[in-house]
Design a protein around this motif. Structure first.
Motif, PDB file in Angstrom:
ATOM      1  N   PRO A  38      35.321  79.240  31.102  1.00 39.61           N
ATOM      2  CA  PRO A  38      35.797  78.560  32.394  1.00 39.61           C
ATOM      3  C   PRO A  38      36.216  79.593  33.260  1.00 39.61           C
ATOM      4  O   PRO A  38      36.473  80.848  33.063  1.00 39.61           O
ATOM      5  CB  PRO A  38      37.222  77.979  31.671  1.00 39.61           C
ATOM      6  N   SER A  39      35.867  79.217  34.616  1.00 36.36           N
ATOM      7  CA  SER A  39      36.266  80.285  35.684  1.00 36.36           C
ATOM      8  C   SER A  39      37.837  79.769  36.338  1.00 36.36           C
ATOM      9  O   SER A  39      38.731  79.024  35.605  1.00 36.36           O
ATOM     10  CB  SER A  39      35.403  79.997  36.972  1.00 36.36           C
TER      11      SER A  39
ATOM     12  N   LEU B  46      35.072  87.704  33.273  1.00 37.75           N
ATOM     13  CA  LEU B  46      33.596  87.901  33.097  1.00 37.75           C
ATOM     14  C   LEU B  46      33.276  89.651  32.998  1.00 37.75           C
ATOM     15  O   LEU B  46      32.613  90.109  32.400  1.00 37.75           O
ATOM     16  CB  LEU B  46      32.925  87.677  34.549  1.00 37.75           C
ATOM     17  N   GLY B  47      34.323  90.394  33.593  1.00 37.54           N
ATOM     18  CA  GLY B  47      34.041  91.866  33.548  1.00 37.54           C
ATOM     19  C   GLY B  47      34.326  92.172  32.127  1.00 37.54           C
ATOM     20  O   GLY B  47      33.596  93.188  31.643  1.00 37.54           O
TER      21      GLY B  47
ATOM     22  N   LEU C  48      34.030  90.353  29.463  1.00 35.01           N
ATOM     23  CA  LEU C  48      32.788  89.605  28.783  1.00 35.01           C
ATOM     24  C   LEU C  48      31.333  90.740  28.686  1.00 35.01           C
ATOM     25  O   LEU C  48      30.815  91.207  28.004  1.00 35.01           O
ATOM     26  CB  LEU C  48      32.314  88.428  29.368  1.00 35.01           C
ATOM     27  N   ASP C  49      31.140  91.142  29.899  1.00 38.53           N
ATOM     28  CA  ASP C  49      30.072  91.832  30.190  1.00 38.53           C
ATOM     29  C   ASP C  49      30.213  93.215  29.417  1.00 38.53           C
ATOM     30  O   ASP C  49      29.303  93.611  28.799  1.00 38.53           O
ATOM     31  CB  ASP C  49      29.714  92.132  31.598  1.00 38.53           C
ATOM     32  N   ALA C  50      31.264  93.538  29.532  1.00 38.16           N
ATOM     33  CA  ALA C  50      31.752  95.182  28.991  1.00 38.16           C
ATOM     34  C   ALA C  50      31.535  95.084  27.453  1.00 38.16           C
ATOM     35  O   ALA C  50      31.197  96.030  26.794  1.00 38.16           O
ATOM     36  CB  ALA C  50      33.002  95.735  29.355  1.00 38.16           C
ATOM     37  N   SER C  51      32.113  93.719  26.711  1.00 34.15           N
ATOM     38  CA  SER C  51      31.812  93.761  25.256  1.00 34.15           C
ATOM     39  C   SER C  51      30.540  93.512  24.882  1.00 34.15           C
ATOM     40  O   SER C  51      30.148  93.741  23.552  1.00 34.15           O
ATOM     41  CB  SER C  51      32.622  92.556  24.914  1.00 34.15           C
ATOM     42  N   LEU C  52      29.548  93.373  25.723  1.00 33.71           N
ATOM     43  CA  LEU C  52      28.252  93.159  25.331  1.00 33.71           C
ATOM     44  C   LEU C  52      27.328  94.311  25.440  1.00 33.71           C
ATOM     45  O   LEU C  52      26.369  94.105  26.219  1.00 33.71           O
ATOM     46  CB  LEU C  52      27.770  91.718  25.763  1.00 33.71           C
ATOM     47  N   THR C  53      27.532  95.326  24.851  1.00 36.56           N
ATOM     48  CA  THR C  53      26.787  96.725  25.000  1.00 36.56           C
ATOM     49  C   THR C  53      25.534  96.658  24.767  1.00 36.56           C
ATOM     50  O   THR C  53      24.638  97.490  24.981  1.00 36.56           O
ATOM     51  CB  THR C  53      27.528  97.809  24.409  1.00 36.56           C
TER      52      THR C  53
ATOM     53  N   SER D  11      26.703  82.546  31.572  1.00 35.17           N
ATOM     54  CA  SER D  11      26.087  83.837  31.568  1.00 35.17           C
ATOM     55  C   SER D  11      24.891  84.032  30.709  1.00 35.17           C
ATOM     56  O   SER D  11      25.153  83.512  29.382  1.00 35.17           O
ATOM     57  CB  SER D  11      27.105  84.690  31.375  1.00 35.17           C
ATOM     58  N   VAL D  12      23.988  84.414  30.952  1.00 35.46           N
ATOM     59  CA  VAL D  12      22.775  84.366  29.983  1.00 35.46           C
ATOM     60  C   VAL D  12      22.167  85.807  29.945  1.00 35.46           C
ATOM     61  O   VAL D  12      21.674  86.535  30.856  1.00 35.46           O
ATOM     62  CB  VAL D  12      21.368  83.656  30.589  1.00 35.46           C
TER      63      VAL D  12
END
Length: 279
Positions: free
Chosen positions: A192-193, A214-215, A217-222, A274-275
């Motif tokens: 959710p935004s 989102l930041g 989330l991106d950082a967790s998906l190394t 996010s894909v």
């Protein structure tokens, strides 16, 4: 040894979809399953009954959403309120899928979004994982492989067995994404935004959205590269009954006070899709 849920039902045609069965592994010893007399059995003797509704409980218990929460979600989604989101998820997940590919919905709920993907790509197979027996029971009705499991634990799936993972408003386990996805596979995450259902806050104290979601989330998906990201906003006019459903179908149901809404309410449902590609 058996960790079956309840007693076996009367004899009848109970089975489990082939592609999800090939990918599944025994949670007790990690060996492969075979289908044997209405149960999934591994070579070391562990056995898990297939319930009459077609799902398998590999967890031994159900710890997720309650029967009332699942019913509220099923009714809300059946009304089509989130159909544009389901369509976007389906189109993104179905891109470049090979025949007999496996799509795993981690936190599948009632199977609504997984069902949308399979309707767009009928040659692929689906497996839904959720810790709620009530949710998995409904997901099994769509014809997918449906398994009760705790997403925080190592998943009962073979390494590299999955082509696409969906995570729609569900707990995230990056280590298992990396392990079970094939190289080049797709991870699709819906969050959710910050403006999601903001208009409802004047009526009810629903849970807020975390800062910089989102930041983090991106950082967790190394082990993943962001391929695409889409905003999805849906303007909804909700009846008092639908307001009750949307509040009680998620985590807010555990603490919300009685809702004082007498007239239809216009709100904005706002999501980010996010894909990611597995690298």
């Amino acid at each position: 040894m058996s960790t079956a849920e309840g007693n076996r039902e009367a004899a009848g045609p109970v089975t489990f979809p082939r592609v999800p069965l090939v990918a599944l592994r025994c949670p007790l010893c990690t060996t492969e399953f075979t289908l044997d007399d209405r149960a999934l059995c591994c070579s070391t003797g562990h056995s898990f009954d297939i319930a009459k509704q077609g799902y398998v409980n590999l967890l031994g218990s159900g710890t997720g959403d309650s029967k009332e929460m699942v019913a509220a979600r099923a009714e809300f989604l059946a009304a089509g309120h989130y159909a544009p989101l389901a369509s976007l998820v389906a189109s993104e997940a179905a891109r470049d899928l090979r025949r007999d590919a496996l799509v795993v919905d981690a936190g599948c709920g009632t199977g609504y979004y997984l069902g949308s993907v399979l309707s767009r790509a009928p040659a692929v197979s689906g497996l839904g994982l959720d810790s709620s027996v009530y949710a998995v029971r409904r997901a099994a009705r769509t014809g997918v492989g449906a398994v009760v499991w705790d997403l925080w634990k190592p998943w009962p799936l073979a390494s590299g067995s999955t082509d696409v993972i969906l995570t729609v408003f569900a707990p995230r386990n990056p280590a298992e994404y990396h392990r079970v996805l094939r190289h080049g596979g797709t991870l699709l995450v819906v969050t959710p935004s910050s403006s999601h259902l903001a208009e409802l806050r004047r009526y009810v104290d629903i849970l807020g959205i975390e800062e910089d979601k989102l930041g983090r989330l991106d950082a967790s998906l190394t082990d993943f590269v962001l391929a695409r990201r889409h905003d999805c906003e849906i303007e909804l006019t909700l009846s008092p009954r639908d307001v009750h459903r949307i509040v009680h179908m998620g985590p807010s149901a555990h603490h919300v006070r009685p809702i004082d809404v007498q007239e239809p309410v216009t709100v904005t449902a706002a999501f980010v899709v996010s894909v990611y590609r597995h690298v």
